[in-house]
Motif scaffolding. Sequence first.
Motif, short mmCIF file in Angstrom:
data_model
loop_
_atom_site.label_atom_id
_atom_site.label_comp_id
_atom_site.label_asym_id
_atom_site.label_seq_id
_atom_site.Cartn_x
_atom_site.Cartn_y
_atom_site.Cartn_z
N SER A 77 -13.82 6.38 -5.50
CA SER A 77 -14.49 5.19 -6.01
C SER A 77 -15.17 5.55 -7.33
CB SER A 77 -15.51 4.68 -4.99
OG SER A 77 -16.01 3.45 -5.39
N SER A 97 -17.16 -6.16 -10.64
CA SER A 97 -15.78 -6.32 -10.19
C SER A 97 -15.75 -6.07 -8.69
CB SER A 97 -14.84 -5.34 -10.91
OG SER A 97 -14.96 -4.04 -10.37
N THR A 98 -14.59 -6.24 -8.09
CA THR A 98 -14.48 -6.00 -6.65
C THR A 98 -14.00 -4.58 -6.34
OG1 THR A 98 -12.19 -6.80 -6.56
CG2 THR A 98 -13.95 -8.43 -6.21
N ALA A 99 -13.82 -3.76 -7.35
CA ALA A 99 -13.26 -2.41 -7.13
C ALA A 99 -14.08 -1.58 -6.16
CB ALA A 99 -13.10 -1.69 -8.46
N LYS A 138 -16.17 -2.59 -3.75
CA LYS A 138 -16.02 -3.14 -2.40
C LYS A 138 -14.63 -2.85 -1.85
CE LYS A 138 -16.40 -7.38 0.32
NZ LYS A 138 -15.27 -7.04 1.16
N ASP A 139 -13.61 -2.95 -2.70
CA ASP A 139 -12.25 -2.66 -2.27
C ASP A 139 -12.11 -1.22 -1.79
OD1 ASP A 139 -11.61 -5.27 -2.97
OD2 ASP A 139 -10.64 -4.71 -4.86
N ASP A 153 -13.84 -1.00 1.61
CA ASP A 153 -13.00 -1.68 2.60
C ASP A 153 -11.81 -0.82 2.99
OD1 ASP A 153 -14.60 -3.95 2.71
OD2 ASP A 153 -13.33 -5.11 1.34
N THR A 154 -11.16 -0.22 2.01
CA THR A 154 -9.99 0.63 2.27
C THR A 154 -10.38 1.83 3.12
OG1 THR A 154 -8.98 -0.06 0.19
CG2 THR A 154 -8.13 1.96 1.19
N GLN A 213 -22.38 -10.68 -5.89
CA GLN A 213 -21.93 -9.61 -5.00
C GLN A 213 -23.09 -9.08 -4.19
OE1 GLN A 213 -20.13 -7.79 -8.52
NE2 GLN A 213 -18.40 -7.31 -7.20
N PHE A 235 -9.92 3.84 -6.94
CA PHE A 235 -10.43 2.50 -7.24
C PHE A 235 -11.42 2.59 -8.37
CE2 PHE A 235 -8.90 2.12 -2.97
CZ PHE A 235 -8.39 0.84 -2.88
#
Length: 118
Positions: free
Chosen positions: A8, A15-17, A19-20, A23-24, A58, A118
Amino acid sequence: MSKICIISTRPPYGSTAAKDALDTALVSASYDMDTSLLFLGDGIYQLIKGQQPEGLPQKNPGAMLQALEMYGIENVLLCREDMYDRGLQESDLTIPVQLLTRKEIGTWLTQQDRVFNF
């Protein structure tokens, strides 16, 4: 068991990076994969205590970070140089991390079966 490392590199907002990446990591760990999470560069800002993102679209990543242990993610790694370059100390962080040098990170990554950035 596959070893998966999620990297990360993005700050928690904008951005959503970020959180992505979280989540991953949580999804892969829920499938009993040996999952680690590595924070580099501005991704370190996700770990700072006391964030108050009110007024932003966010959420504070703190709650998701607290869930890492519940999902069995034991390896939460942080680049030592990146932390110091940003004037941060371990006491500024919301969860315990393992500090690695850039050289140690390179070695760590060679031991992983899959790496997602990410």
